[in-house]
Design a protein around this motif. Structure first.
Motif, PDB file in Angstrom:
ATOM      1  N   MET A  11      84.016  10.363  -9.606  1.00 60.11           N
ATOM      2  CA  MET A  11      85.139   9.840  -8.930  1.00 60.11           C
ATOM      3  C   MET A  11      85.492   8.591  -9.441  1.00 60.11           C
ATOM      4  SD  MET A  11      84.610  10.643  -4.825  1.00 60.11           S
ATOM      5  CE  MET A  11      83.775  12.258  -4.352  1.00 60.11           C
ATOM      6  N   PRO A  12      86.632   8.398 -10.114  1.00 61.33           N
ATOM      7  CA  PRO A  12      87.047   7.093 -10.938  1.00 61.33           C
ATOM      8  C   PRO A  12      87.432   5.854  -9.865  1.00 61.33           C
ATOM      9  CG  PRO A  12      88.766   8.644 -10.985  1.00 61.33           C
ATOM     10  CD  PRO A  12      87.596   9.468 -10.497  1.00 61.33           C
ATOM     11  N   ARG A  13      87.045   4.907 -10.144  1.00 62.64           N
ATOM     12  CA  ARG A  13      87.297   3.680  -9.323  1.00 62.64           C
ATOM     13  C   ARG A  13      88.537   2.865 -10.080  1.00 62.64           C
ATOM     14  NH1 ARG A  13      83.714   1.536  -5.617  1.00 62.64           N
ATOM     15  NH2 ARG A  13      81.719   2.690  -5.524  1.00 62.64           N
ATOM     16  N   ARG A  14      88.734   3.193 -11.096  1.00 64.06           N
ATOM     17  CA  ARG A  14      90.268   2.774 -11.644  1.00 64.06           C
ATOM     18  C   ARG A  14      90.732   3.849 -12.594  1.00 64.06           C
ATOM     19  NH1 ARG A  14      86.160  -0.184 -13.495  1.00 64.06           N
ATOM     20  NH2 ARG A  14      86.230   0.148 -15.661  1.00 64.06           N
ATOM     21  N   PRO A  15      91.936   3.877 -12.464  1.00 60.78           N
ATOM     22  CA  PRO A  15      92.528   5.300 -13.070  1.00 60.78           C
ATOM     23  C   PRO A  15      92.351   5.122 -14.702  1.00 60.78           C
ATOM     24  CG  PRO A  15      94.204   3.664 -12.301  1.00 60.78           C
ATOM     25  CD  PRO A  15      92.924   3.135 -11.854  1.00 60.78           C
ATOM     26  N   GLU A  16      92.077   3.840 -15.360  1.00 63.63           N
ATOM     27  CA  GLU A  16      91.948   4.076 -16.744  1.00 63.63           C
ATOM     28  C   GLU A  16      90.565   4.730 -17.135  1.00 63.63           C
ATOM     29  OE1 GLU A  16      91.086  -0.318 -15.592  1.00 63.63           O
ATOM     30  OE2 GLU A  16      92.289   1.467 -14.788  1.00 63.63           O
ATOM     31  N   LEU A  33      91.993  19.459 -18.279  1.00 68.51           N
ATOM     32  CA  LEU A  33      91.190  18.369 -17.484  1.00 68.51           C
ATOM     33  C   LEU A  33      91.324  18.720 -15.895  1.00 68.51           C
ATOM     34  CD1 LEU A  33      89.218  16.020 -17.497  1.00 68.51           C
ATOM     35  CD2 LEU A  33      91.557  14.610 -17.287  1.00 68.51           C
ATOM     36  N   TRP A  34      90.081  18.988 -15.349  1.00 65.23           N
ATOM     37  CA  TRP A  34      89.803  19.427 -14.302  1.00 65.23           C
ATOM     38  C   TRP A  34      89.436  18.130 -13.251  1.00 65.23           C
ATOM     39  CZ3 TRP A  34      90.996  23.683 -11.097  1.00 65.23           C
ATOM     40  CH2 TRP A  34      91.564  24.726 -11.766  1.00 65.23           C
ATOM     41  N   GLN A  35      89.779  17.995 -12.037  1.00 60.71           N
ATOM     42  CA  GLN A  35      89.115  17.030 -11.150  1.00 60.71           C
ATOM     43  C   GLN A  35      89.066  17.595  -9.851  1.00 60.71           C
ATOM     44  OE1 GLN A  35      90.782  13.030 -10.738  1.00 60.71           O
ATOM     45  NE2 GLN A  35      89.041  12.325  -9.738  1.00 60.71           N
ATOM     46  N   GLY A  36      87.735  17.275  -9.118  1.00 57.72           N
ATOM     47  CA  GLY A  36      87.708  17.921  -7.742  1.00 57.72           C
ATOM     48  C   GLY A  36      88.405  16.731  -6.637  1.00 57.72           C
ATOM     49  N   GLN A  37      88.124  17.051  -5.393  1.00 60.14           N
ATOM     50  CA  GLN A  37      88.497  16.112  -4.295  1.00 60.14           C
ATOM     51  C   GLN A  37      87.874  14.828  -4.585  1.00 60.14           C
ATOM     52  OE1 GLN A  37      90.944  16.648  -1.829  1.00 60.14           O
ATOM     53  NE2 GLN A  37      90.836  14.435  -2.096  1.00 60.14           N
ATOM     54  N   SER A  38      88.749  13.362  -4.614  1.00 61.78           N
ATOM     55  CA  SER A  38      88.002  12.260  -4.666  1.00 61.78           C
ATOM     56  C   SER A  38      88.448  11.456  -3.526  1.00 61.78           C
ATOM     57  CB  SER A  38      88.732  11.617  -6.132  1.00 61.78           C
ATOM     58  OG  SER A  38      88.206  10.358  -5.988  1.00 61.78           O
ATOM     59  N   LEU A  39      87.569  10.773  -3.123  1.00 60.64           N
ATOM     60  CA  LEU A  39      87.625   9.720  -2.266  1.00 60.64           C
ATOM     61  C   LEU A  39      87.941   8.209  -2.645  1.00 60.64           C
ATOM     62  CD1 LEU A  39      85.515  11.189   0.357  1.00 60.64           C
ATOM     63  CD2 LEU A  39      87.611  11.681   0.315  1.00 60.64           C
ATOM     64  N   LEU A  40      88.111   8.219  -4.119  1.00 66.94           N
ATOM     65  CA  LEU A  40      88.683   6.898  -4.683  1.00 66.94           C
ATOM     66  C   LEU A  40      89.965   7.288  -5.124  1.00 66.94           C
ATOM     67  CD1 LEU A  40      84.942   6.092  -6.164  1.00 66.94           C
ATOM     68  CD2 LEU A  40      86.178   5.142  -4.102  1.00 66.94           C
ATOM     69  N   VAL A  41      90.044   7.171  -6.650  1.00 66.33           N
ATOM     70  CA  VAL A  41      91.136   7.316  -7.072  1.00 66.33           C
ATOM     71  C   VAL A  41      91.695   8.862  -6.893  1.00 66.33           C
ATOM     72  CG1 VAL A  41      92.690   7.333  -9.222  1.00 66.33           C
ATOM     73  CG2 VAL A  41      91.119   5.594  -9.014  1.00 66.33           C
ATOM     74  N   GLU A  42      92.727   9.074  -6.032  1.00 64.42           N
ATOM     75  CA  GLU A  42      93.348  10.429  -5.656  1.00 64.42           C
ATOM     76  C   GLU A  42      93.687  11.209  -6.874  1.00 64.42           C
ATOM     77  OE1 GLU A  42      94.736  13.662  -4.191  1.00 64.42           O
ATOM     78  OE2 GLU A  42      96.062  12.378  -5.030  1.00 64.42           O
ATOM     79  N   PRO A  43      93.184  12.448  -6.923  1.00 65.41           N
ATOM     80  CA  PRO A  43      93.342  13.056  -8.211  1.00 65.41           C
ATOM     81  C   PRO A  43      94.862  13.339  -8.792  1.00 65.41           C
ATOM     82  CG  PRO A  43      91.468  14.081  -6.950  1.00 65.41           C
ATOM     83  CD  PRO A  43      92.343  13.035  -6.078  1.00 65.41           C
ATOM     84  N   HIS A  44      95.542  13.448  -7.872  1.00 67.25           N
ATOM     85  CA  HIS A  44      97.069  13.810  -8.381  1.00 67.25           C
ATOM     86  C   HIS A  44      97.551  12.481  -9.006  1.00 67.25           C
ATOM     87  CE1 HIS A  44      96.849  16.673  -5.148  1.00 67.25           C
ATOM     88  NE2 HIS A  44      97.715  17.311  -5.554  1.00 67.25           N
ATOM     89  N   GLN A  45      97.300  11.253  -8.249  1.00 68.62           N
ATOM     90  CA  GLN A  45      97.791  10.012  -8.825  1.00 68.62           C
ATOM     91  C   GLN A  45      96.851   9.472 -10.167  1.00 68.62           C
ATOM     92  OE1 GLN A  45      98.064   6.873  -5.948  1.00 68.62           O
ATOM     93  NE2 GLN A  45      98.139   8.656  -4.274  1.00 68.62           N
ATOM     94  N   GLY A  46      95.778  10.059 -10.255  1.00 68.93           N
ATOM     95  CA  GLY A  46      95.125   9.853 -11.500  1.00 68.93           C
ATOM     96  C   GLY A  46      95.628  10.371 -12.735  1.00 68.93           C
ATOM     97  N   PHE A  47      95.831  11.884 -12.533  1.00 73.02           N
ATOM     98  CA  PHE A  47      96.579  12.541 -13.412  1.00 73.02           C
ATOM     99  C   PHE A  47      98.054  11.846 -13.824  1.00 73.02           C
ATOM    100  CE2 PHE A  47      93.962  16.310 -12.023  1.00 73.02           C
ATOM    101  CZ  PHE A  47      93.252  16.131 -13.198  1.00 73.02           C
ATOM    102  N   ALA A  48      98.718  11.544 -12.965  1.00 71.69           N
ATOM    103  CA  ALA A  48     100.080  10.790 -13.044  1.00 71.69           C
ATOM    104  C   ALA A  48      99.968   9.664 -13.859  1.00 71.69           C
ATOM    105  CB  ALA A  48     101.018  10.439 -11.698  1.00 71.69           C
ATOM    106  N   TYR A  49      98.882   8.677 -13.656  1.00 69.01           N
ATOM    107  CA  TYR A  49      98.782   7.642 -14.503  1.00 69.01           C
ATOM    108  C   TYR A  49      98.256   7.956 -15.896  1.00 69.01           C
ATOM    109  CZ  TYR A  49      96.182   3.459 -16.086  1.00 69.01           C
ATOM    110  OH  TYR A  49      95.749   2.479 -16.660  1.00 69.01           O
TER     111      TYR A  49
END
Length: 321
Positions: A11-16, A33-49
């Motif tokens: 679960m990333p703490r920073r989108p970078e 690239l796959w990501q599961g449910q995250s409670l830190l950087v939210e996956p949809h927002q991480g992919f947009a970043y």
């Protein structure tokens, strides 16, 4: 033809922190690239970043928890990722554990299959640009999004056991598995998918198998890696039931270490040389997996990000050559 993808193993703490993994997809033979449910950087927002940083790669969300979002919000978020990346998105949904359901919905689903049927039906209709009129026991949706021709979002369902597999066969574009041994996929889940699809008069959905694995090295213990990768899952009754259906033989008396050992023994966690891992992945393809997602979460947890990235490069090179 089976494709190979990679799983973001933390679960990333920073989108970078997502960018090196998005880079692997951009620069290697990895499909997505796959990501599961995250409670830190939210996956949809991480992919947009990542897309904004120049890594517009295909994204898979597997699985997100249905209780966190109304179907309209779920459809809007997934479509936004597809618009940001310029690639088809697979968005998978699951009910989560009964404890999670109670924490966000006041009480667990009485009938999880019915709840997910209503939820996926609403999401698919909204994505199609239709006015949804789902008036269910769990989902009420009277929503519409503007039609967006050319934007491709495929709706998936997290699948562990035959009931959910039959439901995926009826209503999903993709069945997404986690910790499921290849033999269990072939003998139990794929037949159930086909049964559900035949009942609905539609083609069976494609299968994505998210598979935890690690390279064999002299100083490594596969049980330790399996435990680092899946300690939480090995405490949930629905995962234990699935693994026991697959022949793991886990008992209530087994401690977490023994459960991890049985996970390795039954083939739910793969460990070996590149050649052996390639052979194990071919078994998943022969079992019916259209996409195999390399999940190095245990390696990342034990040895760190650089080792996980190096291992992913090695495995993608071996599996896609």
């Amino acid at each position: 033809m089976t494709t190979y993808s990679i799983m973001l193993p933390f679960m990333p703490r920073r989108p970078e922190q997502i960018l090196p993994y998005a880079g692997l997809v951009a620069w290697t033979g990895a499909e997505r690239l796959w990501q599961g449910q995250s409670l830190l950087v939210e996956p949809h927002q991480g992919f947009a970043y990542a897309a904004g940083a120049g890594f517009r790669v295909p994204a898979g969300l597997g699985v997100t928890l249905a209780g966190l979002r109304h179907p309209l919000e779920a459809a809007l978020q997934a479509r936004s990722v597809a618009m940001a990346t310029g690639h088809p998105v697979i968005v998978g949904f699951g009910p989560g554990s009964p404890q999670f359901q109670e924490s966000v919905l006041d009480k667990p689903y009485d009938r999880p299959l019915s709840a997910l049927r209503e939820y996926l039906t609403a999401v698919r209709r909204i994505l199609a640009g239709d006015v949804t009129a789902v008036e269910g026991s769990y989902v009420v949706s009277r929503a519409q999004l503007p039609a967006t021709p050319g934007i491709d979002v495929r709706v998936g369902l997290g699948v562990l056991r035959p009931g959910m597999a039959r439901l995926a066969g009826e209503v999903a574009d993709r069945a997404i598995t986690w910790l499921t041994p290849a033999s269990y996929l072939a003998d139990t889940l794929v037949p159930a998918l086909r049964e559900g699809a035949e009942r609905a008069g539609r083609p069976a959905p494609r299968v994505t198998a998210i598979v935890p694995m690690a390279l064999e090295l002299p100083d490594r213990d596969p049980v330790r890696l399996a435990l680092a990768s899946n300690q939480g899952h090995l405490r949930f009754p629905h995962y234990l039931d699935m693994l026991n259906r697959a022949g793991a033989g886990i008992t209530e008396e087994d401690d977490i270490q023994e459960r991890a050992r049985r996970l390795v023994d039954c083939g739910g966690f793969l460990y070996g040389t590149p050649d052996r891992l390639a052979a194990a992945c071919r078994a998943y393809a022969e079992a019916g997996a259209d996409e195999i997602v390399i999940n190095p979460t245990g390696v990342h947890a034990v040895a760190g990000a650089q080792t996980a990235l190096s291992e992913l490069r090695t495995l993608i090179g071996e599996l896609t050559r």
